[in-house]
Scaffold this motif. Structure first.
Motif, PDB file in Angstrom:
ATOM      1  N   ILE A   1       0.839  -1.199   0.000  1.00  0.00           N
ATOM      2  CA  ILE A   1       0.000   0.000   0.000  1.00  0.00           C
ATOM      3  C   ILE A   1       0.874   1.249   0.000  1.00  0.00           C
ATOM      4  O   ILE A   1       0.610   2.220  -0.710  1.00  0.00           O
ATOM      5  CB  ILE A   1      -0.945  -0.001   1.216  1.00  0.00           C
ATOM      6  CG1 ILE A   1      -1.979  -1.121   1.076  1.00  0.00           C
ATOM      7  CG2 ILE A   1      -1.638   1.353   1.364  1.00  0.00           C
ATOM      8  CD1 ILE A   1      -2.868  -1.282   2.292  1.00  0.00           C
ATOM      9  N   PHE A   2       1.934   1.225   0.798  1.00  0.00           N
ATOM     10  CA  PHE A   2       2.835   2.376   0.874  1.00  0.00           C
ATOM     11  C   PHE A   2       3.776   2.416  -0.331  1.00  0.00           C
ATOM     12  O   PHE A   2       4.024   3.491  -0.890  1.00  0.00           O
ATOM     13  CB  PHE A   2       3.622   2.334   2.180  1.00  0.00           C
ATOM     14  CG  PHE A   2       2.788   2.672   3.391  1.00  0.00           C
ATOM     15  CD1 PHE A   2       2.725   3.972   3.865  1.00  0.00           C
ATOM     16  CD2 PHE A   2       2.051   1.689   4.034  1.00  0.00           C
ATOM     17  CE1 PHE A   2       1.956   4.291   4.966  1.00  0.00           C
ATOM     18  CE2 PHE A   2       1.277   1.997   5.135  1.00  0.00           C
ATOM     19  CZ  PHE A   2       1.218   3.301   5.602  1.00  0.00           C
ATOM     20  N   ARG A   3       4.305   1.280  -0.727  1.00  0.00           N
ATOM     21  CA  ARG A   3       5.242   1.256  -1.855  1.00  0.00           C
ATOM     22  C   ARG A   3       4.595   1.715  -3.153  1.00  0.00           C
ATOM     23  O   ARG A   3       5.224   2.387  -3.973  1.00  0.00           O
ATOM     24  CB  ARG A   3       5.779  -0.159  -2.042  1.00  0.00           C
ATOM     25  CG  ARG A   3       6.704  -0.649  -0.951  1.00  0.00           C
ATOM     26  CD  ARG A   3       6.895  -2.149  -1.105  1.00  0.00           C
ATOM     27  NE  ARG A   3       7.824  -2.719  -0.144  1.00  0.00           N
ATOM     28  CZ  ARG A   3       7.879  -4.010   0.152  1.00  0.00           C
ATOM     29  NH1 ARG A   3       7.066  -4.862  -0.460  1.00  0.00           N
ATOM     30  NH2 ARG A   3       8.744  -4.455   1.030  1.00  0.00           N
TER      31      ARG A   3
ATOM     32  N   LYS B   1      10.047   2.322  -1.993  1.00  0.00           N
ATOM     33  CA  LYS B   1       9.919   0.989  -2.586  1.00  0.00           C
ATOM     34  C   LYS B   1      11.175   0.127  -2.452  1.00  0.00           C
ATOM     35  O   LYS B   1      11.097  -1.069  -2.174  1.00  0.00           O
ATOM     36  CB  LYS B   1       9.533   1.115  -4.063  1.00  0.00           C
ATOM     37  CG  LYS B   1       9.140  -0.194  -4.711  1.00  0.00           C
ATOM     38  CD  LYS B   1       8.593   0.032  -6.113  1.00  0.00           C
ATOM     39  CE  LYS B   1       8.137  -1.288  -6.732  1.00  0.00           C
ATOM     40  NZ  LYS B   1       7.555  -1.113  -8.081  1.00  0.00           N
ATOM     41  N   PRO B   2      12.396   0.684  -2.611  1.00  0.00           N
ATOM     42  CA  PRO B   2      13.592  -0.184  -2.522  1.00  0.00           C
ATOM     43  C   PRO B   2      13.939  -0.628  -1.102  1.00  0.00           C
ATOM     44  O   PRO B   2      14.641  -1.632  -0.929  1.00  0.00           O
ATOM     45  CB  PRO B   2      14.712   0.701  -3.101  1.00  0.00           C
ATOM     46  CG  PRO B   2      14.012   1.824  -3.799  1.00  0.00           C
ATOM     47  CD  PRO B   2      12.749   2.043  -3.053  1.00  0.00           C
ATOM     48  N   ASN B   3      13.493   0.109  -0.074  1.00  0.00           N
ATOM     49  CA  ASN B   3      14.017  -0.188   1.266  1.00  0.00           C
ATOM     50  C   ASN B   3      12.987  -0.050   2.393  1.00  0.00           C
ATOM     51  O   ASN B   3      13.353   0.172   3.540  1.00  0.00           O
ATOM     52  CB  ASN B   3      15.208   0.730   1.579  1.00  0.00           C
ATOM     53  CG  ASN B   3      14.888   2.191   1.329  1.00  0.00           C
ATOM     54  OD1 ASN B   3      13.755   2.637   1.505  1.00  0.00           O
ATOM     55  ND2 ASN B   3      15.886   2.955   0.909  1.00  0.00           N
ATOM     56  N   LEU B   4      11.715  -0.195   2.100  1.00  0.00           N
ATOM     57  CA  LEU B   4      10.694  -0.122   3.151  1.00  0.00           C
ATOM     58  C   LEU B   4      10.623  -1.449   3.896  1.00  0.00           C
ATOM     59  O   LEU B   4      10.629  -2.517   3.297  1.00  0.00           O
ATOM     60  CB  LEU B   4       9.333   0.202   2.530  1.00  0.00           C
ATOM     61  CG  LEU B   4       8.182   0.409   3.518  1.00  0.00           C
ATOM     62  CD1 LEU B   4       8.407   1.664   4.346  1.00  0.00           C
ATOM     63  CD2 LEU B   4       6.842   0.487   2.780  1.00  0.00           C
ATOM     64  N   TYR B   5      10.565  -1.388   5.227  1.00  0.00           N
ATOM     65  CA  TYR B   5      10.451  -2.607   6.020  1.00  0.00           C
ATOM     66  C   TYR B   5       9.756  -2.302   7.350  1.00  0.00           C
ATOM     67  O   TYR B   5       9.650  -1.141   7.761  1.00  0.00           O
ATOM     68  CB  TYR B   5      11.823  -3.245   6.255  1.00  0.00           C
ATOM     69  CG  TYR B   5      12.821  -2.396   7.036  1.00  0.00           C
ATOM     70  CD1 TYR B   5      12.972  -2.567   8.415  1.00  0.00           C
ATOM     71  CD2 TYR B   5      13.641  -1.466   6.391  1.00  0.00           C
ATOM     72  CE1 TYR B   5      13.896  -1.828   9.126  1.00  0.00           C
ATOM     73  CE2 TYR B   5      14.572  -0.720   7.093  1.00  0.00           C
ATOM     74  CZ  TYR B   5      14.695  -0.900   8.464  1.00  0.00           C
ATOM     75  OH  TYR B   5      15.611  -0.161   9.171  1.00  0.00           O
ATOM     76  N   VAL B   6       9.285  -3.357   8.000  1.00  0.00           N
ATOM     77  CA  VAL B   6       8.607  -3.222   9.288  1.00  0.00           C
ATOM     78  C   VAL B   6       9.668  -3.118  10.383  1.00  0.00           C
ATOM     79  O   VAL B   6      10.502  -4.012  10.546  1.00  0.00           O
ATOM     80  CB  VAL B   6       7.688  -4.429   9.570  1.00  0.00           C
ATOM     81  CG1 VAL B   6       6.997  -4.271  10.926  1.00  0.00           C
ATOM     82  CG2 VAL B   6       6.648  -4.575   8.466  1.00  0.00           C
ATOM     83  N   THR B   7       9.647  -2.018  11.115  1.00  0.00           N
ATOM     84  CA  THR B   7      10.624  -1.822  12.179  1.00  0.00           C
ATOM     85  C   THR B   7      10.089  -2.196  13.553  1.00  0.00           C
ATOM     86  O   THR B   7      10.861  -2.387  14.493  1.00  0.00           O
ATOM     87  CB  THR B   7      11.079  -0.351  12.224  1.00  0.00           C
ATOM     88  OG1 THR B   7       9.929   0.487  12.452  1.00  0.00           O
ATOM     89  CG2 THR B   7      11.743   0.055  10.917  1.00  0.00           C
ATOM     90  N   PHE B   8       8.775  -2.303  13.667  1.00  0.00           N
ATOM     91  CA  PHE B   8       8.183  -2.604  14.979  1.00  0.00           C
ATOM     92  C   PHE B   8       6.768  -3.111  14.773  1.00  0.00           C
ATOM     93  O   PHE B   8       6.042  -2.624  13.903  1.00  0.00           O
ATOM     94  CB  PHE B   8       8.171  -1.348  15.861  1.00  0.00           C
ATOM     95  CG  PHE B   8       7.626  -1.566  17.248  1.00  0.00           C
ATOM     96  CD1 PHE B   8       8.420  -2.123  18.233  1.00  0.00           C
ATOM     97  CD2 PHE B   8       6.321  -1.217  17.558  1.00  0.00           C
ATOM     98  CE1 PHE B   8       7.915  -2.331  19.518  1.00  0.00           C
ATOM     99  CE2 PHE B   8       5.814  -1.416  18.826  1.00  0.00           C
ATOM    100  CZ  PHE B   8       6.611  -1.969  19.814  1.00  0.00           C
TER     101      PHE B   8
END
Length: 329
Positions: free
Chosen positions: A156-158, A166-173
């Motif tokens: 949804i965000f990418r 898009k290249p580096n989005l990840y779940v941090t918590f």
């Protein structure tokens, strides 16, 4: 923690009664600092069939210890009878290899098996400098690990809200709202809600800044509308089964630490404490709503008390006036 320890001791007692149980081959998983990982514990891991009339108990712990590390959590999904290990390795991880024992108990046959999971923790090549924080109302933590929901959320965000990430989005918590201090729902069938942080090294998009401005009036409300659906981006989340609490939506710029690690002030404090003490600022709005409910009750009580006092004073005045009137006549 006490519950986990008790279950661990009970399971150890069962193992002692049944005899020593040798673990199978070690399973390895590669994880990265500041990035949330999860591991699904299935009955098939112990060569068990997940039948309709079979129950299972999984007890994970740090090898040779009765409990898990403070940043590793465990949830059991009673619907599919799978367990989930999840957590976010801190940026200052000193141990790069962590061994976890998972003791499984088949409640139908009372068979006990052990599996060892090895987590290899690696540094990230690029750490998040910006985070989007929000709460999902209609899901529990264990629901997030089902049917690639996390990937749907990231997409949804990418693809719509934060294209540069898009290249580096990840779940941090990721955590249950109740674990961070919010009250449990009155109805046990209601969801507790999930707190999620998404991080990236990309700058926030114009769409996210516009969204933050759009929902800013909600921050002033005493209680956030549970079914608020009027944001311009609501359709993206609803189409994927996410009901967001827009009062908790925040954009946070992270502080750079040691030039290669990023962490906000609250996270830096929590890195030296247990994760249970990490009530970060997203929860402030949720707790503020609860405190406002308490303040409202107090105000109503004071108002009733004042009316009662005024009524007594008025009654005394009327009584004295009637007494003087009788003496006059």
């Amino acid at each position: 923690m006490h519950f986990t320890t008790t279950v661990f001791v009970n399971t150890v007692c069962i193992i002692a009664a049944l005899g020593h149980v040798e673990p199978t081959a070690i399973i390895t998983r590669d994880v990265h600092e500041t990035e949330m990982f999860y591991y699904e514990i299935r009955p098939e891991l112990f060569n068990w069939t997940n039948g309709a009339d079979t129950g299972f108990v999984f007890t994970p712990s740090l090898q040779n210890y009765p409990d898990l590390l403070h940043w590793i959590h465990y949830k059991f999904n009673s619907k599919n009878r799978h367990g989930y290990l999840y957590g976010t390795p801190p940026a200052d991880s000193s141990d790069r290899q962590i061994l976890l024992d998972i003791i499984g108990l088949n409640k139908k046959t009372y068979q006990v098996e052990t599996q060892v999971i090895q987590l290899n923790i690696f540094e990230r090549s690029e750490y998040a400098t910006n985070e989007v924080r929000f709460k999902i109302n209609n899901l529990n933590v264990e629901d997030m690990f089902h049917e690639e929901r996390i990937q749907y959320l990231l997409d949804i965000f990418r693809q719509n809200l934060w294209l540069g990430s898009k290249p580096n989005l990840y779940v941090t918590f990721l955590a249950s709202a109740s674990d961070l201090g919010q009250r449990l729902p009155l109805d046990p069938n209601d969801t507790e809600g999930v707190i999620v942080n998404l991080g990236s090294s990309s700058n926030f998009s114009t769409i996210l800044y516009d969204l933050e401005k759009e929902i800013s009036p909600l921050q002033k409300m005493n209680k956030c509308p549970k079914d608020f659906k009027r944001t311009s981006v609501e359709r993206y989340f609803r189409a994927n089964g996410f009901n967001l609490d827009w009062c908790s939506f925040k954009l946070v710029e992270l502080t750079i630490i040691n030039q290669n690690h990023t962490m906000n002030v609250q996270d830096r404090i929590s890195s030296t404490k247990h994760a249970e003490e990490n009530v970060w600022e997203l929860m402030e709005s949720l707790q503020y709503s609860q405190s406002m409910d308490g303040d409202t009750k107090l105000s109503v009580t004071l108002l009733i008390f004042m009316i009662f006092v005024i009524g007594i004073i008025f009654s005394i005045g009327v009584f004295r006036w009637n007494k003087k009137k009788k003496l006059f006549f």
